[in-house]
Design an enzyme around this catalytic site. Structure first.
Site, mmCIF file in Angstrom:
data_model
loop_
_atom_site.group_PDB
_atom_site.id
_atom_site.type_symbol
_atom_site.label_atom_id
_atom_site.label_comp_id
_atom_site.label_asym_id
_atom_site.label_seq_id
_atom_site.Cartn_x
_atom_site.Cartn_y
_atom_site.Cartn_z
ATOM 1 N N GLY A 14 6.327 -3.405 -2.554
ATOM 2 C CA GLY A 14 5.846 -2.132 -2.021
ATOM 3 C C GLY A 14 4.460 -2.211 -1.402
ATOM 4 O O GLY A 14 3.965 -1.228 -0.854
ATOM 5 N N ALA A 15 3.834 -3.391 -1.453
ATOM 6 C CA ALA A 15 2.470 -3.526 -0.905
ATOM 7 C C ALA A 15 2.465 -3.513 0.620
ATOM 8 O O ALA A 15 1.445 -3.247 1.246
ATOM 9 C CB ALA A 15 1.814 -4.810 -1.411
ATOM 10 N N GLY A 16 3.629 -3.845 1.221
ATOM 11 C CA GLY A 16 3.712 -3.817 2.686
ATOM 12 C C GLY A 16 3.930 -5.182 3.320
ATOM 13 O O GLY A 16 3.726 -5.348 4.523
ATOM 14 N N SER A 18 6.779 -6.913 3.962
ATOM 15 C CA SER A 18 7.830 -6.933 5.000
ATOM 16 C C SER A 18 7.371 -6.195 6.244
ATOM 17 O O SER A 18 7.618 -6.663 7.367
ATOM 18 C CB SER A 18 9.111 -6.247 4.513
ATOM 19 O OG SER A 18 9.456 -6.680 3.267
ATOM 20 N N ARG A 44 20.079 -3.845 0.897
ATOM 21 C CA ARG A 44 19.730 -2.443 1.127
ATOM 22 C C ARG A 44 20.320 -2.030 2.474
ATOM 23 O O ARG A 44 20.586 -2.890 3.313
ATOM 24 C CB ARG A 44 18.201 -2.283 1.187
ATOM 25 C CG ARG A 44 17.516 -2.630 -0.103
ATOM 26 C CD ARG A 44 15.995 -2.614 0.076
ATOM 27 N NE ARG A 44 15.337 -3.074 -1.132
ATOM 28 C CZ ARG A 44 14.155 -3.674 -1.161
ATOM 29 N NH1 ARG A 44 13.480 -3.885 -0.038
ATOM 30 N NH2 ARG A 44 13.631 -4.056 -2.301
ATOM 31 N N ARG A 137 10.054 4.914 -0.135
ATOM 32 C CA ARG A 137 10.950 3.948 0.516
ATOM 33 C C ARG A 137 12.406 4.215 0.136
ATOM 34 O O ARG A 137 13.321 3.838 0.866
ATOM 35 C CB ARG A 137 10.535 2.511 0.138
ATOM 36 C CG ARG A 137 11.147 1.464 1.040
ATOM 37 C CD ARG A 137 10.596 0.083 0.762
ATOM 38 N NE ARG A 137 11.073 -0.462 -0.509
ATOM 39 C CZ ARG A 137 10.717 -1.647 -0.999
ATOM 40 N NH1 ARG A 137 9.872 -2.419 -0.325
ATOM 41 N NH2 ARG A 137 11.195 -2.068 -2.161
ATOM 42 N N ARG A 148 9.289 -2.940 -11.087
ATOM 43 C CA ARG A 148 8.412 -3.377 -10.017
ATOM 44 C C ARG A 148 6.965 -2.972 -10.276
ATOM 45 O O ARG A 148 6.041 -3.730 -9.993
ATOM 46 C CB ARG A 148 8.912 -2.814 -8.674
ATOM 47 C CG ARG A 148 10.008 -3.661 -8.098
ATOM 48 C CD ARG A 148 10.909 -2.910 -7.151
ATOM 49 N NE ARG A 148 12.195 -3.590 -7.126
ATOM 50 C CZ ARG A 148 12.519 -4.550 -6.268
ATOM 51 N NH1 ARG A 148 11.693 -4.878 -5.329
ATOM 52 N NH2 ARG A 148 13.669 -5.166 -6.359
ATOM 53 N N ASN A 171 -3.824 -3.424 1.976
ATOM 54 C CA ASN A 171 -3.076 -2.686 2.997
ATOM 55 C C ASN A 171 -3.213 -1.184 2.774
ATOM 56 O O ASN A 171 -2.351 -0.552 2.176
ATOM 57 C CB ASN A 171 -1.609 -3.115 2.966
ATOM 58 C CG ASN A 171 -0.758 -2.334 3.952
ATOM 59 O OD1 ASN A 171 -1.271 -1.764 4.921
ATOM 60 N ND2 ASN A 171 0.545 -2.307 3.712
ATOM 61 N N ASP A 172 -4.345 -0.646 3.289
ATOM 62 C CA ASP A 172 -4.565 0.805 3.216
ATOM 63 C C ASP A 172 -4.077 1.371 4.552
ATOM 64 O O ASP A 172 -2.960 1.852 4.653
ATOM 65 C CB ASP A 172 -6.058 1.061 2.956
ATOM 66 C CG ASP A 172 -6.344 2.512 2.649
ATOM 67 O OD1 ASP A 172 -5.428 3.341 2.796
ATOM 68 O OD2 ASP A 172 -7.487 2.824 2.269
#
Ligand code: GDP
Ligand code: ADP
Length: 199
Positions: A14-16, A18, A44, A137, A148, A171-172
């Protein structure tokens, strides 16, 4: 001559990772190639077999591991994940910079190999924002989300360990984080561009 150094992206689910690596591969499609991992988790919506992952059963994955087909493998949130030798080789054969999206166990294991990778950690601004992004997401069950988030706490501590990562990116704002990622890889990008221009 040694090929370009692979790039390892790691960080909490979930941090970004991908999102950032898809942007990078889109802008530099003749520079980077993605190492397609194997996983036992279900695809997914929108994920393609052979592109996002090789989606396999535990039996198939274990057989591959037993045969020695994998550089590293790990159990994450109840599923198996692993980087096959072929995944990295296929990218390197095209003279592209190989990008691996792997968890912290993968980072530890890849460090034991001779891949000589560049290690980049993608971190969320806070656990609260991470949870919101993961919920928004809409890919995880409540149980998977909680697993997670638990793994994320450990990962966020791991990213602070000295000497593990070459660069840690928070990653803000997505554009700012993407700019930092490109900066970190500028030297490698230019090297690949120069090599392909002269060949
Ligand atoms: N060690 C290892 N970790 C992997 C591999 N492929 C993916 N992962 C990691 O597995 C975790 C879960 O990935 P995924 O199920 O796609 O969920 P997401 O990160 O939330 O999009 C992430 O931390 C990935 O970086 C792999 O081949 N090896
Ligand atoms: N900087 C950002 N600001 C807001 N939302 C983001 C940002 N970066 C990524 N996201 C969103 O957060 C979610 C998790 O990102 P994702 O790339 O799937 O993470 P990872 O691959 O690390 O699990 C996705 O829905 C994505 O669109």
């Amino acid at each position: 001559m040694a090929g370009p150094r692979p790039v390892v992206l790691s960080g909490p689910s979930g941090a970004g990772k991908s999102t950032l690596l898809k942007k990078l591969m889109k802008e530099y499609d003749s520079v980077f190639g993605f190492s397609v991992s194997h996983t036992t988790r279900s695809p997914r919506p929108g994920e393609e077999n052979g592109k996002d992952y090789h989606f396999v059963t535990r039996e198939v994955m274990q057989a591959g591991i037993d045969k020695g087909d994998f550089i590293e493998n790990a159990e994450f949130s109840g599923n198996m994940y692993g980087t096959s030798k072929a995944a990295v080789h296929d990218v390197q054969a095209k003279n592209l910079i190989c990008i691996l999206d792997i968890d912290m166990q993968g980072v530890r294991n890849i460090k034991q190999t001779d891949l000589n990778a560049i290690y980049i950690s993608i971190q969320p601004p806070s656990t609260e924002i991470l949870e919101k992004r993961l919920r928004d997401r809409k890919t995880e069950s409540e149980d998977s989300l909680q697993r997670r988030l638990r793994a994320a706490k450990v990962d966020m501590e791991f990213s602070k360990e000295a000497g593990v990562f070459d660069v840690v990116i928070v990653n803000d704002n997505l554009d700012v984080a993407y700019g930092q990622l490109k900066d970190a890889l500028l030297e490698e990008i230019n090297m690949v561009k120069k090599t392909s221009a002269s060949s």
